[in-house]
Design a protein around this motif. Structure first.
Motif, mmCIF file in Angstrom:
data_model
loop_
_atom_site.group_PDB
_atom_site.id
_atom_site.type_symbol
_atom_site.label_atom_id
_atom_site.label_comp_id
_atom_site.label_asym_id
_atom_site.label_seq_id
_atom_site.Cartn_x
_atom_site.Cartn_y
_atom_site.Cartn_z
ATOM 1 N N MET A 1 71.017 -35.016 103.310
ATOM 2 C CA MET A 1 71.577 -36.051 102.431
ATOM 3 C C MET A 1 72.891 -36.598 103.010
ATOM 4 N N LEU A 2 73.783 -35.703 103.421
ATOM 5 C CA LEU A 2 75.060 -36.130 104.022
ATOM 6 C C LEU A 2 75.021 -35.783 105.512
ATOM 7 N N SER A 3 75.552 -36.701 106.341
ATOM 8 C CA SER A 3 75.594 -36.410 107.781
ATOM 9 C C SER A 3 76.958 -35.836 108.130
ATOM 10 N N PHE A 4 76.997 -34.532 108.270
ATOM 11 C CA PHE A 4 78.285 -33.883 108.516
ATOM 12 C C PHE A 4 78.726 -33.982 109.971
ATOM 13 N N GLU A 5 80.031 -34.153 110.136
ATOM 14 C CA GLU A 5 80.671 -33.999 111.440
ATOM 15 C C GLU A 5 81.699 -32.880 111.290
ATOM 16 N N HIS A 6 82.215 -32.414 112.408
ATOM 17 C CA HIS A 6 83.108 -31.253 112.325
ATOM 18 C C HIS A 6 84.282 -31.391 113.276
ATOM 19 N N LEU A 7 85.161 -32.318 112.941
ATOM 20 C CA LEU A 7 86.326 -32.543 113.797
ATOM 21 C C LEU A 7 87.424 -31.500 113.539
ATOM 22 N N TYR A 8 87.670 -31.214 112.265
ATOM 23 C CA TYR A 8 88.770 -30.280 111.951
ATOM 24 C C TYR A 8 88.504 -28.898 112.542
ATOM 25 N N SER A 9 87.227 -28.510 112.581
ATOM 26 C CA SER A 9 86.903 -27.163 113.074
ATOM 27 C C SER A 9 87.123 -27.023 114.577
ATOM 28 N N THR A 10 87.410 -28.138 115.265
ATOM 29 C CA THR A 10 87.734 -28.018 116.691
ATOM 30 C C THR A 10 89.191 -27.596 116.888
ATOM 31 N N LEU A 11 89.983 -27.630 115.804
ATOM 32 C CA LEU A 11 91.374 -27.159 115.909
ATOM 33 C C LEU A 11 91.365 -25.624 116.026
ATOM 34 N N PRO A 12 92.408 -25.056 116.636
ATOM 35 C CA PRO A 12 92.395 -23.606 116.888
ATOM 36 C C PRO A 12 92.288 -22.750 115.622
ATOM 37 N N GLU A 13 91.880 -21.522 115.831
ATOM 38 C CA GLU A 13 91.490 -20.546 114.796
ATOM 39 C C GLU A 13 92.309 -20.447 113.506
ATOM 40 N N PRO A 14 93.569 -20.170 113.543
ATOM 41 C CA PRO A 14 94.129 -19.908 112.214
ATOM 42 C C PRO A 14 94.090 -21.126 111.292
ATOM 43 N N LEU A 15 93.933 -22.324 111.881
ATOM 44 C CA LEU A 15 93.856 -23.522 111.036
ATOM 45 C C LEU A 15 92.483 -23.659 110.376
ATOM 46 N N TRP A 16 91.463 -23.149 111.025
ATOM 47 C CA TRP A 16 90.095 -23.225 110.505
ATOM 48 C C TRP A 16 89.391 -21.924 110.854
ATOM 49 N N VAL A 17 88.866 -21.223 109.854
ATOM 50 C CA VAL A 17 88.211 -19.936 110.098
ATOM 51 C C VAL A 17 86.791 -19.990 109.518
ATOM 52 N N ALA A 18 85.786 -19.835 110.375
ATOM 53 C CA ALA A 18 84.384 -19.874 109.914
ATOM 54 C C ALA A 18 84.181 -18.840 108.812
ATOM 55 N N THR A 19 83.619 -19.273 107.691
ATOM 56 C CA THR A 19 83.442 -18.392 106.527
ATOM 57 C C THR A 19 82.213 -18.861 105.741
ATOM 58 N N GLN A 20 81.384 -17.927 105.321
ATOM 59 C CA GLN A 20 80.211 -18.295 104.519
ATOM 60 C C GLN A 20 80.520 -18.202 103.025
ATOM 61 N N ALA A 21 79.830 -19.021 102.237
ATOM 62 C CA ALA A 21 79.940 -18.928 100.778
ATOM 63 C C ALA A 21 79.247 -17.638 100.315
ATOM 64 N N THR A 22 79.694 -17.115 99.192
ATOM 65 C CA THR A 22 79.025 -15.963 98.572
ATOM 66 C C THR A 22 78.119 -16.508 97.467
ATOM 67 N N PRO A 23 76.806 -16.240 97.555
ATOM 68 C CA PRO A 23 75.896 -16.810 96.544
ATOM 69 C C PRO A 23 76.272 -16.396 95.117
ATOM 70 N N VAL A 24 75.910 -17.238 94.165
ATOM 71 C CA VAL A 24 76.161 -16.941 92.747
ATOM 72 C C VAL A 24 74.837 -16.579 92.077
ATOM 73 N N ALA A 25 74.913 -16.027 90.863
ATOM 74 C CA ALA A 25 73.715 -15.480 90.209
ATOM 75 C C ALA A 25 72.680 -16.553 89.865
ATOM 76 N N GLN A 26 73.141 -17.597 89.186
ATOM 77 C CA GLN A 26 72.170 -18.562 88.665
ATOM 78 C C GLN A 26 72.781 -19.952 88.582
ATOM 79 N N PRO A 27 72.755 -20.681 89.691
ATOM 80 C CA PRO A 27 73.434 -21.983 89.684
ATOM 81 C C PRO A 27 72.687 -23.034 88.861
ATOM 82 N N GLU A 28 73.428 -23.753 88.059
ATOM 83 C CA GLU A 28 72.840 -24.872 87.306
ATOM 84 C C GLU A 28 73.759 -26.072 87.385
ATOM 85 N N LEU A 29 73.174 -27.221 87.670
ATOM 86 C CA LEU A 29 73.967 -28.437 87.867
ATOM 87 C C LEU A 29 74.537 -28.949 86.543
ATOM 88 N N ILE A 30 75.850 -29.188 86.528
ATOM 89 C CA ILE A 30 76.480 -29.825 85.363
ATOM 90 C C ILE A 30 76.523 -31.329 85.599
#
Ligand code: AMP
Ligand code: MG
Length: 487
Positions: A1-30
């Motif tokens: 749906m969205l075409s992502f680019e990743h310019l900020y993540s090219t900046l060195p480590e402490p400015l951007w740290v790869a991290t995954q989301a933690t899933p939630v129990a039961q997501p429902e759209l508001i």
């Protein structure tokens, strides 16, 4: 749906740290902001199950590359060298229909390397508040981050009590803050600092690149944007509540809606936030605080600037001093619009000072006052004059002010001026008690009031029956006197 680019993540480590989301129990759209998604280049919008999976962090959005951003900040005046995204993840950037790069970020998506003691989650209440207030600000043309999606998590988060959890998706020109520069400067690594500053110049202030000293020009540009932003906040009675340097956007947008609220009865010393005990971020203090934050920004840039020693400090100080005249100029323009005066009128400041004193002394509601004044300018009828005078406890004084105003204003005779007056004076703002009502209903599982309020505050100049009902100031028993931080 969205075409992502990743310019900020090219900046060195402490400015951007790869991290995954933690899933939630039961997501429902508001809610999902389809017009904004289209603005971001989305062609088709998936079904709500997919949206809930994506915008809760349960399923990876194609091409997203989640990461937490490092930043520092002065919180209530005290420097904290490491804050960072403790409960937010940058998914990447999209290039919008106008060719502008914009961040998409999940908030409340779980713990990150910057979470410290926090749970990485958001309660539902602050998510709904941010959705309503940021979309209202956008409708008013006030620079702000935007609301793309809100999803309930099906989990509880514990604050003062257990509350339903939610994940919010916001869109920003960027999430780079004064605190991001403070973080880079605190690493004592000039290459890192320069990489950040060059990223910001390329992304937000490309003209600065051609200046004799690009970093001085960057400072100047950021000062100008903040001056405009704060003047616009003040024109609608907005009180941010937590103007820490980590909540001050380099792109000049309103960011990090926490215990924010709109002033109702006019009072320059007004504070809503329960944590602002020293009244540091009171309504009338906001310009001075923004300027203080910009001085902290300037300090981080000094090592990159051309001049050295006293001359350098003098140069940077001179730019920080320009905040006030820039703020005043924007405010004068806004005052003229709000009062229906011509932009050249020299009456804008004295008339506004007079009206502010009327509103303060006469215990008048700020939004209702300007709305009534706008209606009066349109009709010049006795009925509307009486309607306005009914808002004050001192009608004789206000009547005298009205006579002076009437002699100066042009909106009644000039449709263009009147249009400017109307668009400076909303019929409705997201009032505290209405926002609270919506949150209470949502905690009982009813999201209809949220959708109704969202629909009217995003058309803030529409004079519908529903808008009038939800626009009315709180009665004494309905008043919300304290707001709490989103954390
Ligand atoms: P805020 O008051 O939301 O601007 O947050 C101030 C700092 O606290 C930021 O570094 C946030 O990432 C962090 N923070 C706020 N709430 C949480 C939370 N529930 N879990 C982890 N970090 C948080
Ligand atoms: Mg913050």
């Amino acid at each position: 749906m969205l075409s992502f680019e990743h310019l900020y993540s090219t900046l060195p480590e402490p400015l951007w740290v790869a991290t995954q989301a933690t899933p939630v129990a039961q997501p429902e759209l508001i809610a999902f902001n389809a017009p904004l998604a289209h603005e971001l280049g989305a062609k088709e919008i998936p079904d709500s199950t997919t949206l809930a999976e994506w915008f809760s962090g349960n399923q990876p959005i194609p091409d997203a590359k989640p990461g937490a951003l490092g930043y520092a900040g002065h919180q209530f005046g005290n420097f904290v060298p490491q804050l960072g995204d403790g409960r937010a993840l940058l998914l990447g950037e999209v290039i919008d229909q106008q060719g502008i790069r914009r961040d998409v970020q999940l908030k409340g998506s779980g713990r990150t390397p910057f979470s410290r003691g926090g749970d990485g989650r958001s309660p539902l209440g602050p998510v709904l508040r941010e959705y309503l207030v940021s979309e209202f600000m956008a409708a008013m043309g006030i620079p702000t981050t935007r609301a793309l999606a809100a999803v309930t998590s099906g989990e509880r988060v514990v604050r003062q009590m257990a509350e339903p959890g939610a994940v919010f998706t916001r869109v920003a020109s960027s999430h780079i803050r004064v605190g991001t520069f403070q973080f880079a400067a605190a690493q004592r690594d000039e290459t890192l600092l320069k990489a950040l500053a060059d990223h910001v110049i390329e992304r937000h202030y490309p003209d600065a690149a051609n200046a004799e000293d690009p970093y001085l020009a960057l400072l100047e540009a950021v000062v100008a944007r903040q001056a405009v932003l704060i003047a616009r906040w003040m024109s609608v009675g907005f009180i941010h509540g937590v103007m820490n340097t980590d909540n001050c956007s380099i792109a000049g947008e309103t960011i990090d809606y926490g215990p924010c609220a709109f002033m109702e009865q006019f009072d320059p010393q007004k504070v809503f936030s329960s944590i602002d005990e020293g009244r540091r971020y009171a309504f009338a203090n906001q310009p001075a605080i923004a300027q203080w934050n910009l001085a902290r920004f300037a300090e981080t840039l000094l090592p990159l600037m051309r001049e050295e020693g006293d001359a350098l400090v003098e140069q940077a100080t001179e730019i920080i001093r320009r905040f006030k005249p820039l703020f005043d100029a924007e405010q004068r323009r806004l005052h003229a619009d709000k009062l229906g005066l011509s932009p050249e009128s020299d009456q804008a400041v004295p008339l506004m000072e007079g009206l502010e004193s009327q509103m303060h002394q006469g215990r008048m509601d700020m939004t209702a006052t300007f709305d009534a004044l706008t209606q009066y300018a349109a009709s010049m009828s006795d009925e509307h004059r009486e309607g306005l005078l009914a808002l004050t406890t001192q009608p004789n004084e206000l009547a005298a002010w009205l006579d002076t105003w009437q002699a100066a204003q042009v909106a009644s005779q000039d449709s263009q001026r009147f249009a400017a007056m109307r668009s400076a004076n909303p019929v409705i703002i997201p009032r505290n008690h209405r926002v609270q009502e919506v949150i209470d209903a949502a905690y009982d599982g009813d999201f209809a009031p949220f959708h109704t309020l969202l629909a009217v505050v995003t058309q803030p100049f529409d004079d519908s029956v529903e808008a009038r009902r939800l626009a009315a100031p709180a009665t004494d028993s309905e008043q919300v006197l304290r707001t709490f931080c989103g954390t």
